[in-house]
Design an enzyme around this catalytic site. Structure first.
Site, mmCIF file in Angstrom:
data_model
loop_
_atom_site.group_PDB
_atom_site.id
_atom_site.type_symbol
_atom_site.label_atom_id
_atom_site.label_comp_id
_atom_site.label_asym_id
_atom_site.label_seq_id
_atom_site.Cartn_x
_atom_site.Cartn_y
_atom_site.Cartn_z
ATOM 1 N NE ARG A 71 -3.602 -0.266 2.361
ATOM 2 C CZ ARG A 71 -4.748 -0.278 1.683
ATOM 3 N NH1 ARG A 71 -5.200 0.840 1.148
ATOM 4 N NH2 ARG A 71 -5.435 -1.386 1.554
ATOM 5 C CG ASP A 146 -12.268 2.197 -2.209
ATOM 6 O OD1 ASP A 146 -11.251 2.436 -1.550
ATOM 7 O OD2 ASP A 146 -13.408 2.235 -1.735
ATOM 8 C CG LEU A 170 -9.056 14.587 -4.437
ATOM 9 C CD1 LEU A 170 -7.547 14.576 -4.239
ATOM 10 C CD2 LEU A 170 -9.422 13.991 -5.801
ATOM 11 C CB CYS A 203 -11.964 26.644 5.446
ATOM 12 S SG CYS A 203 -13.547 25.780 5.591
ATOM 13 C CE LYS A 235 -15.088 -7.955 9.642
ATOM 14 N NZ LYS A 235 -14.198 -6.811 9.356
ATOM 15 C CB CYS A 260 -16.222 20.779 1.412
ATOM 16 S SG CYS A 260 -14.791 21.374 0.483
#
Length: 384
Positions: A71, A146, A170, A203, A235, A260
């Site tokens: 990863r 994903d 993002l 912000c 879980k 946002c």
């Protein structure tokens, strides 16, 4: 997919023509954003990832730790990768997703899960685009949506699609916080796009609105405190401290995305299959809590919600009912006290104790002596 001959070097006219064709085809396929970065564009990722894992922010998502070496960088997963193409599809909602939080008899489902599973929609488009790249260049390609150990958001930042905001999602100048991401890794060497500067400024709306204080600092997320994680990935029982803050959020949490300011530039999704199904925009908790397995599968056919299973979904619904303040739900909650799954029984007890404490004390005399699960028994006694 594809052969083994790399395209000419990234500065060549051949490569630029290929990228122009790919960009045009991506738009025709329904993608709203397209960008390219070198596979090694983010050498900072391994350190950031390992710091987050060391802090335990991944919760019980053990797969993140198990795949950390791959990863940490695209080349860690596929050493032959030279470029990454990152694509985005706008899933901007038609209405304010936070408005329903003020209607406690209804369940709030995250915008991304109100229709078809985006993995299925994007993957087919990515494969078609990757096939074009393979045919034109002779390069090898791999497609990701994903479901593999690839860090799409920082790579999307490197590819110029936007920047990771203080909420770690993002942010796009054109689509705000509403972009689904997919990626194509390739052995082709392609010209990269210019990376955007982070433009959140002073912000802090996304941090301030979080109901569970899941952000240790700007640009950092502790998933163990995040309702998107707790209602979907987690879980076990919802930890006690996060139950009341859940409100009526029964799958995911859009608060930090929805506030946002860059969302003012986001339009409604061009992809009809990403628009909300009416029955999932304002679902009644009274209907959801009565679902059996067949009804659950039918209602959420093709939806990402189906993946969490009925028990976890009912856990979430019962927590929302417990937060409703409406004793009228009591008979429906009582009907779940004898559920086979302890996850459902425990949530039902919590909801009953919130809505009708006297009735809960009365029923505990019958249910507690025969309860075999210690966590459920603790819900009856309050020792949680």
């Amino acid at each position: 997919m594809g052969g083994t001959s790399p395209v000419a070097n990234s500065g060549s006219l051949e490569a630029e023509k290929l990228v122009a064709e790919l960009r045009s085809r991506a738009l025709a396929l329904g993608f709203d954003s397209f960008g390219i970065a070198p596979a090694d564009a983010r050498p900072d990722l391994p350190e950031k990832l390992h710091a987050a894992l060391a802090a335990g922010w991944h919760g019980d998502m053990e797969w993140m730790a198990e795949t950390s070496d791959r990863r940490a960088s695209p080349r860690g997963m596929w050493p032959e990768a030279k470029s990454v193409i990152v694509l985005g599809i706008n899933y901007g909602p038609e209405t304010d997703p936070l408005a329903i939080l003020g209607e406690p008899s209804l369940g709030t489902i995250s915008v991304y899960a109100r229709n078809r599973d985006y993995h299925e929609i994007i993957k087919g488009k990515l494969k078609e685009l990757a096939g074009l790249l393979a045919r034109r260049s002779g390069a090898e390609v791999k497609v990701f949506v994903d479901t593999a150990p690839l860090m799409e958001k920082p790579l999307a930042e490197a590819a110029g699609l936007g920047w990771q905001g203080k909420h770690t999602v993002l942010v796009s100048r054109d689509f705000g916080s509403w972009l689904f991401l997919g990626a194509i890794l390739t052995s082709a060497e392609l010209p990269g796009d210019i990376q955007h500067e982070e433009s959140c400024g002073s912000c802090t709306r996304c941090l301030d609105i979080c109901p569970t204080n899941a952000f240790p600092a700007p640009f950092q997320l502790d998933a163990r405190r995040c309702l998107a994680y707790l209602t979907v990935e987690h879980k076990g029982p919802i930890p006690l401290e996060f139950r009341a803050p859940m409100g009526n959020r029964i799958y995911g949490c859009d608060d930090c995305l929805a506030v946002c300011p860059w969302n003012k530039f986001a339009s409604v999704s061009r992809e009809a299959r990403l628009r909300a199904r009416p029955e999932l925009e304002r679902p009644a908790l009274a209907d959801l809590v009565q679902l059996d397995d067949a009804g659950f599968r039918a209602l959420f056919a093709g939806s990402p919600i189906k993946r969490i299973g009925l028990a976890r979904f009912l856990r979430n619904v019962l927590i929302a009912i417990g937060n409703s303040g409406d004793p009228g739900f009591t008979p429906l909650v009582e009907a779940r006290l004898g559920a086979d799954d302890p996850l459902v029984r425990g949530a039902a007890i919590w909801a009953l104790r919130r809505l009708a404490p006297a009735r809960a004390r009365e029923l505990s005399l019958a249910y507690l002596p025969r309860e075999s699960d210690s966590s459920v028994a603790a819900e009856w006694t309050g020792d949680i």
